[in-house]
Design a protein around this motif. Structure first.
Motif, short mmCIF file in Angstrom:
data_model
loop_
_atom_site.label_atom_id
_atom_site.label_comp_id
_atom_site.label_asym_id
_atom_site.label_seq_id
_atom_site.Cartn_x
_atom_site.Cartn_y
_atom_site.Cartn_z
N LEU A 269 58.40 41.28 -2.68
CA LEU A 269 58.90 40.94 -4.00
C LEU A 269 58.22 41.80 -5.05
CD1 LEU A 269 59.13 37.05 -3.94
CD2 LEU A 269 61.01 38.61 -4.43
N LEU A 270 59.02 42.33 -5.97
CA LEU A 270 58.51 43.11 -7.09
C LEU A 270 58.95 42.46 -8.39
CD1 LEU A 270 59.47 45.26 -4.67
CD2 LEU A 270 58.55 46.90 -6.31
N ILE A 271 58.04 42.39 -9.34
CA ILE A 271 58.33 41.89 -10.67
C ILE A 271 58.02 42.99 -11.67
CG2 ILE A 271 57.90 40.12 -12.41
CD1 ILE A 271 59.17 39.05 -9.85
N ASP A 272 59.01 43.35 -12.47
CA ASP A 272 58.85 44.43 -13.45
C ASP A 272 58.32 45.71 -12.81
OD1 ASP A 272 59.81 42.79 -15.48
OD2 ASP A 272 57.82 42.03 -15.95
N GLY A 273 58.81 45.99 -11.60
CA GLY A 273 58.47 47.23 -10.92
C GLY A 273 57.19 47.21 -10.13
N THR A 274 56.46 46.08 -10.13
CA THR A 274 55.18 46.00 -9.43
C THR A 274 55.28 45.01 -8.28
OG1 THR A 274 53.96 46.48 -11.46
CG2 THR A 274 52.73 45.45 -9.66
N SER A 275 54.81 45.42 -7.10
CA SER A 275 54.80 44.52 -5.95
C SER A 275 53.83 43.38 -6.20
CB SER A 275 54.40 45.29 -4.69
OG SER A 275 54.31 44.42 -3.57
N VAL A 276 54.31 42.14 -6.03
CA VAL A 276 53.46 40.97 -6.32
C VAL A 276 53.17 40.12 -5.10
CG1 VAL A 276 54.13 40.82 -8.75
CG2 VAL A 276 55.52 39.67 -7.03
N SER A 277 54.00 40.18 -4.07
CA SER A 277 53.74 39.36 -2.88
C SER A 277 54.71 39.78 -1.78
CB SER A 277 53.92 37.87 -3.19
OG SER A 277 53.39 37.07 -2.15
N SER A 278 54.32 39.52 -0.53
CA SER A 278 55.17 39.83 0.61
C SER A 278 54.93 38.83 1.73
CB SER A 278 54.92 41.26 1.11
OG SER A 278 53.60 41.39 1.59
N GLN A 279 55.89 38.75 2.64
CA GLN A 279 55.79 37.85 3.79
C GLN A 279 56.62 38.40 4.93
OE1 GLN A 279 54.05 35.89 5.62
NE2 GLN A 279 53.98 34.18 4.14
N GLN A 280 56.19 38.11 6.17
CA GLN A 280 56.88 38.60 7.35
C GLN A 280 57.44 37.45 8.18
OE1 GLN A 280 54.26 41.10 9.68
NE2 GLN A 280 54.64 42.90 8.38
N ILE A 281 58.50 37.77 8.92
CA ILE A 281 59.06 36.84 9.90
C ILE A 281 59.62 37.65 11.05
CG2 ILE A 281 61.33 36.77 8.78
CD1 ILE A 281 61.50 33.82 9.68
N VAL A 282 59.51 37.08 12.27
CA VAL A 282 60.02 37.74 13.47
C VAL A 282 61.29 37.03 13.91
CG1 VAL A 282 59.56 38.28 15.89
CG2 VAL A 282 57.71 38.45 14.20
N ILE A 283 62.34 37.82 14.18
CA ILE A 283 63.60 37.29 14.70
C ILE A 283 63.83 37.90 16.07
CG2 ILE A 283 66.09 37.20 14.39
CD1 ILE A 283 65.66 37.20 11.42
N GLY A 284 64.10 37.04 17.06
CA GLY A 284 64.35 37.53 18.41
C GLY A 284 63.89 36.53 19.46
N GLY A 285 64.42 36.68 20.66
CA GLY A 285 64.04 35.81 21.76
C GLY A 285 64.88 34.56 21.83
N ALA A 286 64.55 33.73 22.81
CA ALA A 286 65.27 32.47 23.02
C ALA A 286 64.74 31.39 22.09
CB ALA A 286 65.13 32.04 24.48
N PRO A 287 65.58 30.40 21.77
CA PRO A 287 65.09 29.28 20.95
C PRO A 287 63.92 28.57 21.63
CG PRO A 287 67.48 29.24 21.13
CD PRO A 287 67.01 30.27 22.10
#
Length: 739
Positions: free
Chosen positions: A385-403
């Motif tokens: 996420l960027l606010i007014d052109g500056t990165s302010v926070s980030s988060q990761q998630i993995v998608i894949g595999g069986a439930p």
């Protein structure tokens, strides 16, 4: 009506059977339909007056949506702001499709929703600032508004706007819808994403479906002070030079987001009726010193229920088709610019990214951005996420595999417990009292698993419990918050953890007194007969008003609402919304006679609604005049809009300044003698020979047309009609010169 001698010298009667002309050409051609859209596309300058004249502050494209000068565009380049501080809006019309637009009129804001970045303009003045009434405007080309709620991924788009600073002809780009992006204010269709490469100056233009109907407004937002997305186009400092010492006009980066037009329907209705809602007695809260925007607590959810995450997840299986990023925000304003950059395995993912856009929410709260109806490929996603052109926070998630059969909590709802320990209430608002309760679902839980619950009030922790799981593996569970001294009005939050990891969270509001499923927050909502705002408190309640009433006043009382609680005011006329605005509560905690006015309401049935968390808490109705709008005020688009081109058969060039007369179905063309009762509508060709009737032709009704052109051989035919599958018709008429 009698033709003048000059008109008679220039014109001679020609009868045209338009149905035959259409049959010869087939249905409306792609070229003719595209020309119609181009003609309705305008270029907009927001300018500011100084001693040396008008200086451009911001620019955008726009689209005419009615023949009386109503224009839809993006709000960020038109509403006054720090970046766009102009006081005048200039409208440049597309006179020649192959040439740049020509500044022709001035316009005023007729309605706007800054959070949606949508504005409506109305042409009100000539370019030299002389007033002009809507009935004095010439026939203006306009487009039909389509249904953006039925669009789907991979639908084709036609996008129109101006590629430069008003010095080039209108541009056409083709693309497809690649994703449907969701945000809290507008549900699952907050944005359409497209891969079409659109320059920033096309912001505010039009996105059309394959039938040529307007379904969206492409938009972006430029960052203040950024030299990479602005242009120096005028001498703003008076040194007779145009360079980087002058004020830069922002144009924004390339556009990939389109705001669906159905979100503008309420604004369009209000603008067409000229309705102006005023909050007369809002107590303005002192403005705190503006602090830097802050983003925190990023997490992912697989679905959204009433604006809240159904559950919190750290990974998702293959074939995932919905994903939402949630986060808390503070100190945001309507001029804040936010951006979401998404990567998959380190490679930018344009489908789910959002370009720089104006902030759509309030100052603080819980927000989400997500997409559904879209397959998410396997991989590791990072959301930045960027606010007014500056990165302010980030988060990761993995998608894949069986439930995976992981322990989980989900679907938190709030209320109070009855005598049988059953949760009662509406799920998101709890009345003032000694206790608030929450119920949630659980699955795959094991005995002895550590879990905890944390309660917050206005961002501060007020209660915490931790225990080993002692219930079944699957089911529902209720827990309660009973603070010392009872509940205070305001914003609350519950977080549920499993083995130290956030598993579910949801917010709720405490306000009002107990009164059934819905707390008694707003009371005594009524309309009153008053001459002005000062007289409303002593005025009598009324439900019927004269059609000449200068204003409609509504009042209500309230109890136990904390400052900052978000509430919504909604107005409807004849059961159709024309105004909806949400804002933080700024009045005292309890009070009476909050006053709202509606200026110059036309005849109709008016409804006012008060909501919190999308729950309707109060409603009142009033009848003005006959209690119904004139039938054509909100009528759906019916009839055929007839346009076309009249050309010289030998030169294939358009014939300018011809008058085309549409004759009533009660008369044959041979009976036409320039009487007013015979004329349905008039149109005049422009310098390219183009014309368009302002009044749609009724379906299944016979018409004749008279074209009068000195020096050309008449063509005659009579009685043509259009059927309901022809909302637009474009014809080509060739005139042969006489000997």
């Amino acid at each position: 009506m009698v033709a003048t001698p000059m008109l008679k010298r220039r014109l001679c009667a020609v009868l045209i059977c338009l149905l035959a002309a259409m049959s010869a050409q087939g249905q409306t051609t792609r070229t003719a339909d595209l020309d119609r859209l181009k003609q309705a596309t305008v270029f907009l300058y927001q300018a500011r007056s100084d001693a040396s004249g008008l200086k451009v502050r911001c620019i955008s494209s726009g689209t005419l949506i009615s023949d009386d000068g109503l224009i839809i565009s993006s709000a960020h380049s038109l509403l006054p702001s720090r970046q766009c501080d102009g006081d005048t809006i200039i409208v440049a019309l597309n006179v020649d499709l192959d040439e740049p637009p020509i500044p022709t009129y001035r316009a005023e804001i007729a309605g706007a929703a800054a959070g949606l970045d949508i504005a409506l303009l109305r042409i009100t003045r000539q370019l030299d600032n002389r007033p002009i009434a809507s009935e004095s405007l010439p026939v203006l080309p306009f487009v039909e508004i389509g249904d953006s709620t039925t669009t789907a991924i991979d639908d084709n788009l036609l996008i129109l706007g101006y590629p430069e600073l008003g010095d080039q002809a209108v541009a056409v780009e083709r693309g497809t819808i690649t994703a449907l992006i969701a945000e809290p204010l507008t549900g699952g269709r907050s944005w359409f994403k497209t891969r079409a490469e659109l320059p920033g100056t096309m912001s505010g233009g039009g996105a059309y479906d394959t039938a040529g109907r307007l379904i969206g407004i492409p938009t972006n937002a430029s960052l203040a002070g950024s030299a990479g997305n602005c242009r120096y186009i005028s001498d703003t400092n008076g040194d007779k030079l145009i360079n980087n010492n002058d004020r830069c006009v922002p144009i924004g980066d390339f556009i990939s987001a389109i705001r669906p037009v159905h979100l503008a329907q309420s604004i369009i209705r209000g603008a067409r009726l000229g309705l102006d809602v005023e909050v007369e007695s809002a107590a303005a809260a002192p403005s705190p010193a503006q602090q830097a925007p802050r983003i925190s607590r990023l997490f992912f959810a697989p679905s959204v229920v009433d604006g809240m995450p159904a559950a919190v997840v750290g990974s998702l299986p293959s074939n995932t088709r919905a994903l939402y990023l949630f986060f808390d925000y503070e100190n945001m304003t309507s001029e804040s610019v936010y951006e979401l950059r998404v990567t998959r395995d380190g490679i930018p993912d344009s489908i789910f990214s959002l370009p720089p856009l104006r902030w759509s929410g309030g100052e603080s709260g819980l927000w989400h951005i997500g997409a559904r109806e879209q397959a998410w490929a396997n991989g590791t996603y990072e959301f930045n996420l960027l606010i007014d052109g500056t990165s302010v926070s980030s988060q990761q998630i993995v998608i894949g595999g069986a439930p995976e059969m992981r322990p989980r909590f989900s679907n938190i709802v709030f209320g109070t417990l009855d005598r049988d320990s059953r949760l009662v209430g509406n799920g998101s608002i709890v009345p003032i009292g000694p206790i608030a309760s929450a119920r949630f679902l659980y699955a795959n839980m094991s005995a002895g698993s550590p879990w905890s619950a944390i309660w917050y009030f206005e961002g501060a922790e007020v209660a915490r419990s931790s225990d080993a799981w002692a219930d079944d593996d699957f089911g529902s569970k209720s827990i309660s918050l009973a603070p010392q001294g009872g509940l205070l009005p305001g914003q609350y939050r519950l977080e549920l953890y499993i083995d130290g990891a956030l598993a579910a969270t949801s917010d709720f509001v405490v306000a009002g007194a107990p009164g059934g499923p819905l707390p008694q927050i707003f009371d005594n909502l009524r309309f009153v007969a008053a001459a002005d705002p000062l007289a409303t408190r002593q005025a009598l309640t009324a439900s019927g008003f004269s059609g000449a009433a200068p204003a409609l006043y509504a009042l209500f009382d309230w109890q136990r609402i904390a400052a900052g609680t978000s509430w919504t005011l909604r107005w409807l006329v004849d059961d159709q919304s024309f105004y909806e605005g949400s804002s933080p509560w700024q009045g005292p905690e309890t009070g009476s006679d909050f006053t709202i006015s509606l200026a110059n309401p036309p005849d109709g049935k008016y409804t006012i609604q008060l909501l919190i968390n999308n729950l309707r808490l109060a409603e009142a109705e009033a009848i003005v005049g006959i209690g119904q709008l004139p039938l054509d005020r909100f009528a759906d688009f019916t009839g055929t809009v007839l346009s076309g081109t009249v050309i010289d058969a030998a030169t294939q060039r358009g014939i300018a300044d011809l008058t085309i007369v549409l004759i009533s179905e009660d008369y044959a063309a041979s009976e036409f003698v320039w009487r007013e009762d015979q004329i349905v509508a008039l149109a005049r060709t422009d310098r390219r020979g183009r014309f368009q009737f302002a009044r749609p032709l009724e379906f299944d009704t016979f018409y004749s047309v008279v074209i009068e052109a000195d020096g050309y051989i008449p063509h005659a035919a009579d009685q043509f009609l259009y059927e309901a599958d022809q909302p637009f018709a474009d014809i080509r008429i060739e005139m042969v010169r006489g000997s």
